[in-house]
Enzyme design. Sequence first.
Site, mmCIF file in Angstrom:
data_model
loop_
_atom_site.group_PDB
_atom_site.id
_atom_site.type_symbol
_atom_site.label_atom_id
_atom_site.label_comp_id
_atom_site.label_asym_id
_atom_site.label_seq_id
_atom_site.Cartn_x
_atom_site.Cartn_y
_atom_site.Cartn_z
ATOM 1 N N LYS A 79 4.697 -11.490 3.347
ATOM 2 C CA LYS A 79 3.288 -11.714 3.012
ATOM 3 C C LYS A 79 3.150 -11.740 1.507
ATOM 4 O O LYS A 79 3.860 -11.002 0.810
ATOM 5 C CB LYS A 79 2.411 -10.590 3.577
ATOM 6 C CG LYS A 79 0.958 -10.689 3.142
ATOM 7 C CD LYS A 79 0.080 -9.672 3.841
ATOM 8 C CE LYS A 79 -0.025 -8.331 3.130
ATOM 9 N NZ LYS A 79 -0.538 -8.410 1.751
ATOM 10 N N ASP A 104 5.860 -7.027 2.665
ATOM 11 C CA ASP A 104 4.861 -7.410 1.665
ATOM 12 C C ASP A 104 5.556 -7.619 0.320
ATOM 13 O O ASP A 104 6.224 -6.705 -0.193
ATOM 14 C CB ASP A 104 3.842 -6.256 1.554
ATOM 15 C CG ASP A 104 2.492 -6.712 1.081
ATOM 16 O OD1 ASP A 104 2.304 -7.928 0.877
ATOM 17 O OD2 ASP A 104 1.614 -5.839 0.939
ATOM 18 N N GLU A 108 0.021 -12.416 -1.786
ATOM 19 C CA GLU A 108 -1.413 -12.501 -2.087
ATOM 20 C C GLU A 108 -1.730 -13.749 -2.910
ATOM 21 O O GLU A 108 -0.922 -14.147 -3.749
ATOM 22 C CB GLU A 108 -1.846 -11.254 -2.885
ATOM 23 C CG GLU A 108 -1.680 -9.957 -2.114
ATOM 24 C CD GLU A 108 -2.118 -8.728 -2.912
ATOM 25 O OE1 GLU A 108 -2.662 -8.879 -4.033
ATOM 26 O OE2 GLU A 108 -1.905 -7.607 -2.409
ATOM 27 N N SER A 136 0.850 -1.199 0.000
ATOM 28 C CA SER A 136 0.000 0.000 0.000
ATOM 29 C C SER A 136 0.883 1.245 0.000
ATOM 30 O O SER A 136 0.418 2.344 -0.318
ATOM 31 C CB SER A 136 -0.926 0.009 1.223
ATOM 32 O OG SER A 136 -0.204 -0.306 2.402
ATOM 33 N N GLU A 153 -9.166 -9.763 3.438
ATOM 34 C CA GLU A 153 -9.494 -8.360 3.151
ATOM 35 C C GLU A 153 -10.846 -8.261 2.431
ATOM 36 O O GLU A 153 -11.088 -8.948 1.423
ATOM 37 C CB GLU A 153 -8.387 -7.733 2.273
ATOM 38 C CG GLU A 153 -8.698 -6.272 1.912
ATOM 39 C CD GLU A 153 -7.516 -5.516 1.336
ATOM 40 O OE1 GLU A 153 -6.385 -6.040 1.322
ATOM 41 O OE2 GLU A 153 -7.740 -4.363 0.899
#
Length: 297
Positions: free
Chosen positions: A122, A92, A124, A54, A191
């Site tokens: 992390k 991330d 996705e 982000s 999320e």
Amino acid sequence: MSTSSLHEGEKVTALTLAAKKKRGELITMLTAYDYPTALALDHAGVDSILVGDSLGMVVLGYETTLSVTMEDMIHHSKAVSRGARRAHLIGDMPFMSYQVSSAEALRNAGRFLQEAGMDAVKLEGGRHMASTIAVIVAAGIPVMGHLGLTPQSIRKLGGWKVQGTSAEAARRLVEDAHILENAGCYAVILEAIPDRVAEVITQRLHIPVIGIGAGAGCDGQVLVSNDLLGSFDRFTPRFARKYADLSAVMEQAFRAYADDVTSRRFPAPEHSYHIGDEEFEALMQDLRMKPRNWRVV
Ligand code: KIV
């Protein structure tokens, strides 16, 4: 050391988070991208800091997270690890740093621990990432999964949309969560999914489940710090609570400064350095200048 003997000041690890889930204690997580924010989060006793991609949107000003590179992430992760001593630190993995091959994913995951001082990474994705996760975990690197609204797939998802709202999509999310746990993830982020679906997943998994826009039934919560602080005002997601309005505070301070400079209220004598009378007079003579009404202190 038993995790239940953990007291203030001790490093929070993946085991600490697992122990919290077992004891029914909620886990706190926030994002940071720089040293001062990491320092403040650590002092506030937040369990875990995510250096999220982000970063691309709330700090670097991109429209999405897709432009964020490994170099961006390593640079900011280093700053965060210099600021945080206690919190569990997660780097991330950015878009295209783990999707091409497991070997590339492992090398990039390793950089977060070796170069940037992170404790875990992390990434996705669900079932299609299972073999990559297993390879990274086998190398001794803890991996946190991320399901639901996965911003790196924003083009495929067609926008920032709630996921898992049909029974079929929700069942797929439950399956994916089990697959990530079996692949070796030590925790998973959910999320923007319905609260009851997140609660079902939280009950079914042994590993901690951290929610963002996934209701109150998860083992913990994460937010983007800039949303919480109100320092990113392009938009605030429905699931974020604003605890401050830093954009307004910053703008007000910058206006006051500009006003003080243009009206000669800043700098004041206490912000200036001074030369002694004798030295200044000697300088004036050297320069063949007459002291005007300079105030020599
Ligand atoms: O990049 C990020 O900050 C994240 C959180 C939204 C979980 O992935």
